[in-house]
Structure formats: structure tokens, C-alpha cells
Scaffold this motif. Structure first.
Motif, PDB file in Angstrom:
ATOM      1  N   HIS A  55       0.851  -1.195   0.000  1.00  0.00           N
ATOM      2  CA  HIS A  55       0.000   0.000   0.000  1.00  0.00           C
ATOM      3  C   HIS A  55       0.887   1.246   0.000  1.00  0.00           C
ATOM      4  N   PRO A  56       1.583   1.518  -1.096  1.00  0.00           N
ATOM      5  CA  PRO A  56       2.545   2.632  -1.130  1.00  0.00           C
ATOM      6  C   PRO A  56       1.937   3.995  -0.856  1.00  0.00           C
ATOM      7  N   VAL A  57       0.713   4.238  -1.313  1.00  0.00           N
ATOM      8  CA  VAL A  57       0.079   5.538  -1.086  1.00  0.00           C
ATOM      9  C   VAL A  57      -0.199   5.742   0.406  1.00  0.00           C
ATOM     10  N   VAL A  58      -0.775   4.735   1.032  1.00  0.00           N
ATOM     11  CA  VAL A  58      -1.030   4.805   2.472  1.00  0.00           C
ATOM     12  C   VAL A  58       0.287   4.991   3.224  1.00  0.00           C
ATOM     13  N   SER A  59       1.311   4.254   2.807  1.00  0.00           N
ATOM     14  CA  SER A  59       2.617   4.342   3.454  1.00  0.00           C
ATOM     15  C   SER A  59       3.187   5.755   3.377  1.00  0.00           C
ATOM     16  N   ARG A  60       3.055   6.394   2.209  1.00  0.00           N
ATOM     17  CA  ARG A  60       3.573   7.752   2.057  1.00  0.00           C
ATOM     18  C   ARG A  60       2.845   8.723   2.971  1.00  0.00           C
TER      19      ARG A  60
END
Length: 217
Positions: A134-139
Motif C-alpha cells: 500500500h505505497p500511497v497509504v505508506s507515504r
């Protein structure tokens, strides 16, 4: 020259291990243990898999945080942190903060750095999995962590300036500073807690800034 002297000192503090086996990571060790791996690589001359095991709470008697280096699951060396472990093809550099790991990297002979891979069951491994899946959530989680740290740091600096200029000689010389932001006690406490949470989140990704993260310590 200072950096070379410091590196030699960190290498010299390494002590030999006794060959004891590496213990598996348990779910209840999320907050008090870090476990990172450096895979075997024939091209680099590493025929063994290395693991770095760090206990964040420190030794029960001395309080020193210790890093242990395992080769193919057997204790090869250990030292208090920060430490540099020589391995085939380079070194493994380990450093900690009060919130966890701030550095656990393999540095090859050309000076290229590679962060070790966290055990998937560890808190660092779970955070890395969130970043992969979940790269967007991570960012966004990372952005919130930085915002919390900036807010906490700003409050600390304002309070520090107010206290310093309250000293009579300083007040007479430059005048007293009064913070334009007067927050209720519960907000001040919340900002402090938020800064700690932000630093903990960044430690899970081995992110560390001398000003932001140190101020939350």
C-alpha cells in the motif's frame, strides 16, 4: 581523518561470539527487538547469510543496547551500539536511537550502502510490507509522522527561547521573548506524544534526522 578514526574504534569494540543459535522472532517482541538480514551473495564473496539481532531495551545490568551478528544462524560477533561488523565484501553498520534502529546497512568496498532486510514478523518487517502493498497509504503515514515531529519541535523551540530570554542578563541585553502560541496543557502533552509516535514510525523505516528525531528523545 576523524571519520576513519571513529570507524576503526567501532570495529575494535567488536567481540567474538560463542556460536549460540539465533532465536526465532516472536510476536510479543515487536517493541523490544529488531532482526535484520543480509542474504548470501556469491558475487560479493558472502557464502553465509548474516543476521543482526538488536535488543532495544538494553542489557538488564548495564543498560547498553547490544547488536549481535549471526552467520548462518550462529553467533559470530557482538558489541554495544553503534558498531561496525566486518564481513566479506564490506561492513555492516548498526546504530540505534531511543526509538529503535536508525541504521543497519551493508556498505560494500566501493562505499555503496544497502539496507538490511527486516524479519517479516518484526515491526520493521510489517512496516516494510505496508510500504510494498500500500505505497500511497505508506507515504501518507510518513508525511503525518514528519508533521507531528515538526509541530513538536516548534513547540520545544518556542518554550526554550522563552526560558532562555527569561534569564536576567539575557533579558536585559536582548529583551524577553514571549511565545505567541500559548497552548493548553493537554495540547502540549498531545504534541509531545505525537512527536514520540512520529519518531517511532520513522524508526521502523530506519529514518533518522539529527534535529527532528533527536528533539523527540
Amino acid at each position: 581523518m576523524f571519520q576513519q578514526w571513529r570507524r576503526r574504534r567501532l570495529v575494535k569494540r567488536v567481540k567474538p561470539g560463542d556460536g549460540r543459535p539465533l532465536k526465532r522472532f516472536r510476536w510479543w517482541q515487536q517493541l523490544n527487538r529488531g532482526l535484520m538480514y543480509l542474504r548470501a551473495d556469491a558475487a560479493e564473496g558472502r557464502v553465509a547469510e548474516y543476521a543482526v539481532d538488536v535488543g532495544y531495551l538494553g542489557d538488564a545490568q548495564t543498560g547498553e543496547v547490544t547488536a549481535r551478528l549471526y552467520a548462518d544462524g550462529r553467533l559470530q560477533a557482538w558489541s554495544k551500539t553503534p558498531v561496525i561488523f566486518p564481513v566479506p565484501g564490506g561492513t555492516i553498520e548498526v546504530a540505534t536511537s531511543v526509538f529503535g534502529l536508525k541504521r543497519c546497512h551493508f556498505v560494500d568496498q566501493a562505499g555503496t550502502e544497502h539496507q538490511l532486510v527486516p524479519d517479516p514478523k518484526s515491526a520493521e518487517g510489517r512496516r516494510a510490507r505496508l510500504e510494498r502493498h500500500h505505497p500511497v497509504v505508506s507515504r501518507w503515514v510518513g508525511v503525518v509522522a514528519v508533521v507531528l515531529l515538526v509541530l513538536g519541535l516548534t513547540q520545544v523551540l518556542l518554550q526554550l527561547a522563552e526560558q532562555l530570554t527569561a534569564i536576567p542578563p539575557i533579558a536585559e541585553g536582548i529583551g524577553a521573548f514571549h511565545s505567541p502560541v500559548q497552548l493548553p496543557l493537554w495540547v502540549t502533552i498531545a504534541l509531545g506524544v505525537g512527536a514520540v509516535v512520529g519518531s517511532m514510525e520513522r524508526a521502523l523505516r530506519l529514518r533518522y534526522h539529527w534535529l527532528l528525531d533527536a528533539a523527540a528523545s
